[in-house]
Every structure is written in C-alpha cells, then in structure tokens.
Design a protein around this motif. Structure first.
Motif, PDB file in Angstrom:
ATOM      1  N   UNK A  78       0.835  -1.201   0.000  1.00 28.24           N
ATOM      2  CA  UNK A  78       0.000   0.000   0.000  1.00 28.24           C
ATOM      3  C   UNK A  78       0.866   1.244   0.000  1.00 28.24           C
ATOM      4  N   UNK A  79       0.852   1.944  -1.112  1.00 34.95           N
ATOM      5  CA  UNK A  79       1.588   3.201  -1.180  1.00 34.95           C
ATOM      6  C   UNK A  79       0.810   4.335  -0.529  1.00 34.95           C
ATOM      7  N   UNK A  80      -0.522   4.200  -0.464  1.00 37.37           N
ATOM      8  CA  UNK A  80      -1.313   5.228   0.215  1.00 37.37           C
ATOM      9  C   UNK A  80      -1.020   5.226   1.707  1.00 37.37           C
ATOM     10  N   UNK A  85       1.958   8.264   6.045  1.00 36.77           N
ATOM     11  CA  UNK A  85       2.777   8.098   7.249  1.00 36.77           C
ATOM     12  C   UNK A  85       3.892   9.137   7.251  1.00 36.77           C
ATOM     13  N   UNK A  86       4.000   9.882   8.331  1.00 37.83           N
ATOM     14  CA  UNK A  86       4.962  10.990   8.367  1.00 37.83           C
ATOM     15  C   UNK A  86       6.398  10.516   8.459  1.00 37.83           C
ATOM     16  N   UNK A  91      10.539   1.559   8.854  1.00 35.79           N
ATOM     17  CA  UNK A  91       9.876   0.501   8.080  1.00 35.79           C
ATOM     18  C   UNK A  91      10.928  -0.435   7.493  1.00 35.79           C
ATOM     19  N   UNK A  92      10.549  -1.691   7.298  1.00 28.35           N
ATOM     20  CA  UNK A  92      11.444  -2.664   6.668  1.00 28.35           C
ATOM     21  C   UNK A  92      11.500  -2.442   5.164  1.00 28.35           C
ATOM     22  N   UNK A  93      10.336  -2.172   4.533  1.00 26.91           N
ATOM     23  CA  UNK A  93      10.292  -1.865   3.099  1.00 26.91           C
ATOM     24  C   UNK A  93       9.339  -0.705   2.859  1.00 26.91           C
ATOM     25  N   UNK A  94       9.630   0.083   1.826  1.00 30.06           N
ATOM     26  CA  UNK A  94       8.807   1.262   1.559  1.00 30.06           C
ATOM     27  C   UNK A  94       8.347   1.332   0.105  1.00 30.06           C
TER      28      UNK A  94
END
Length: 393
Positions: A78-80, A85-86, A91-94
C-alpha cells in the motif's frame, strides 16, 4: 528450434531492463516475430521478469498472440498507507517488491502495456491467448485521494481478443489498472488491485468474462468493475472494499454472486440501461461511514440499483450502519435496493440489518416486481401499485 523462453535480465537488449523494461520487452517481441514467421508455426513465447525493481520508460506494445509475461509475485504494498505516514524510517520496506515495474513514462504514452494489432476485417487484428501473471505494475505517484491525476493505465487491450488471462497481478497508483475492449472468454483471477481509479473495465462489448477471487480495493474515482454491452459475465468470490462499485451497462445474463462488498459510499451494484436477466445472489453488502465523500451518488441511489427487466436479487445479506448525520440528502431514509425501472424483477429472501429506516424502493416506471421475504411492509417504499409483496414477517 526457435527460441520461446526469454528472461528480461539475460536478453541482450540495447538497454538494461532496470533502466527501461518497456524497451527490453519490445525488443524481445521483435525477436519473437523475426523467428516465428510462418502462419502455422507461431507458438508465441514466455517473457520472464525475475524479482527486482524495473523502471518502464517506454510503452510495451504487444501485437502477437500466445504471449505470456510472468514474474514471481504480485509484490503489492500500500503506497497510500506509506504516503500517509509521516515517518517511514523504521519501516522494513517502503515500496512494492517481487517482480515490480515502476511506470515512469518518458515517451508521452499513458499505458504501460498496450495490446493492439491492426487489421481488417477484425479477425486479422484479433489476438489470442495472452497472459499477464505474477508481477506488479506501480504508477509510482498519485495525489489524495489516490485517483485521477497521473493518467497512467496498467494494461490496455484495444483489439478484439480471445482467452486472455490476468492472474496474480498487483496494481497500485494507476488511473486504470486493466482495460479490455472486445473481450471473449477473458479471465481475471487472484489479482490484487488497490489505490487505483478503476480496477477492471470491459469496454465495447464482451462475452463470458470471468472475474473471480480478486481483491479490488479503493476504486475511489471510478469503478471496481465496469462493463458495457456485456453478455454472461461471472463476478464471484471477490473481496471488494471501500468505494465499492460494480456497474453493468446494457449487460445481460450476468452472475454476481458470493462476493464480500464493503463500502463507505452509496451504490455497490448498478444494472443500468436495460440490463436484463442478471442474477445478484449470495453477496454480503456492508455499508459503513468512513473516509471521503461520494460525489456521484447519494443514499437514495441504492446499494443495489436496477434499471432493466427480469433481474433477480436473491439470498443477499444487507448490513447498513451509517450515522444519520452522514446520510445524503440530509434526513432521507437510505435506499438499499432501488428498482428504478423495468419489468418482472424479482427480490427474494434478502436479509436486512440496518441502524436506520432503510428502504426497498420501487420507482413509478417499474412494473410487475415480485418481492418475497425481502422487506417488511414498513421497509417498502413504492411509487407504483404494479407489484406483488410477501412481506418479511
């Protein structure tokens, strides 16, 4: 023996697939065409995309049959959620993974994949047996609420076609994920489509398409499923969430069954423009209030909206829970099923659970509607006397 299996990372193209996988796939298709030159010896080929991140700067143009383009996983993320997210530093992956294509057009085209072969009569241009399987098409960037804006299309099929398959694909941040014109026996199954304007469109006319076991999520600006002039679509076993909208225009003898439908907007299934002899059965409709505002429909449109004849709505569960202050127009009783027009529509054994005085509504242009255990007398709002009712006790 002609070469029929290709790997984008080992094919000796003019550019790295990580730089422009679109150009590499076009060069592979040209190689296939140079090797398969006679009418009776065109088996097609497989193009494999290993796990990795690939930029697509040149539109892929497919004009051969029997081509499979496959990866090793739909790779959706989910890119949304990421973009809301500020701080993602922990995160492990983005970004999406597996076999992941980032659509970064520099050639002026909107489509990542265009499937089209010119020819007259149409049989010359007709394409057969093309498969898209197990990779992710990522529009990369969007704007809230993740809808129109980038104008990117994942896969656009613009030639008449037979037995196409879209299986295990991931789509994110696209104005349209899959558009198929003139589909015959097209199958969409096990795909994960989210944060796109429209998930699946069947345009022109189609017959016996199958849309099964997909996740179709957040079609904010368009449709979860759209079809016009369709015959015999099967839409079954799908989980369709948020801004859920299945719209069939002038479509007949379709089966919409056993789907989980959850939406924060009015209208989940609409049969319009004389759509006839369709079955809506065994679905769970859950209408709640959440993010966003519907600009297309109000709560009088109906979760199920029918303008056509001889359709059946049977054995569905309607779960409606929206605060009264959020109903539009203000103060209205929300409509669960609207028979806007047509003759001999049949509603049977539908169960209603609602926090408000939700209604089944018959407009004045409807005739011979039969309602069996699908509304209490107090839940029916009819603008015609031409109906039969066996009220839910």
């Amino acid at each position: 023996m002609a070469r029929t299996v290709y790997d984008v990372t080992t094919f000796k193209g003019s550019v790295s697939p990580h730089r422009d996988i679109g150009k590499v796939i076009n060069e592979i298709i040209a190689d296939i065409k140079s090797r398969q030159t006679t009418q009776k010896t065109r088996p097609g080929a497989v193009i494999y995309i290993p796990p990795g991140h690939y930029d697509l700067r040149t539109r892929v143009h497919i004009d051969i049959s029997f081509l499979t383009i496959k990866g090793s996983g739909h790779g959706f993320m989910s890119e949304a959620i990421r973009d809301d997210t500020s701080d993602t530093s922990k995160w492990i992956e983005i970004q999406p993974g597996s076999s992941h294509i980032r659509v970064k057009h520099t050639d002026g085209n909107n489509e990542a994949f265009l499937v089209q072969r010119d020819g007259s009569p149409t049989e010359i241009g007709r394409l057969n047996g093309i498969v898209f399987q197990d990779f992710c098409i990522d529009g990369v960037a969007s704007t809230k609420p993740y809808v129109e804006g980038n104008h990117k299309i994942g896969i656009s099929v613009q030639s008449d076609n037979d037995s196409f398959r879209f299986e295990g694909m991931g789509f994110v941040y696209l104005t349209q994920a899959m558009v198929v014109k003139g589909a015959d026996a097209c199958s969409f199954t096990n795909n994960f489509v989210a944060e796109c304007g429209t998930s699946i469109s069947l345009t022109g006319a189609s017959q016996v398409a199958k849309i099964t076991n997909n996740y179709l999520i957040s079609a904010w600006a368009g449709y979860s499923v759209f079809a016009e002039n369709a015959e015999g679509i099967l839409i079954s076993g799908n989980t369709i969430l948020w801004a859920c909208n299945i719209t069939l225009i002038n479509s007949n003898r379709c089966n919409i069954s056993a789907n989980k439908l959850l939406s924060n907007f009015p209208s989940m299934i609409a049969l319009t423009n004389g759509s006839a002899e369709n079955l809506i059965s065994g679905n769970h409709f859950r209408r709640v209030y959440g993010d966003g505002t519907s600009t297309r429909y109000d709560d009088l449109y109906g979760l199920v909206h029918i303008n056509g004849s001889d359709n059946a709505v049977t054995g569905n569960q309607f779960s409606f829970s929206v605060p009264a202050a959020n109903i539009t127009p203000p103060g209205a009783d929300p409509t669960l099923i609207l028979i806007a027009g047509g003759a001999r529509n049949f509603l049977a054994t539908n169960n209603i659970k609602a926090n408000l005085d939700a209604k089944v509504v018959l407009d004045s242009s409807s005739t011979e509607t039969k309602i069996l255990y699908s509304a209490k007398s107090s839940e029916l709002n009819s603008y015609t006397d031409n109906y039969s009712l066996v009220a839910t006790p």
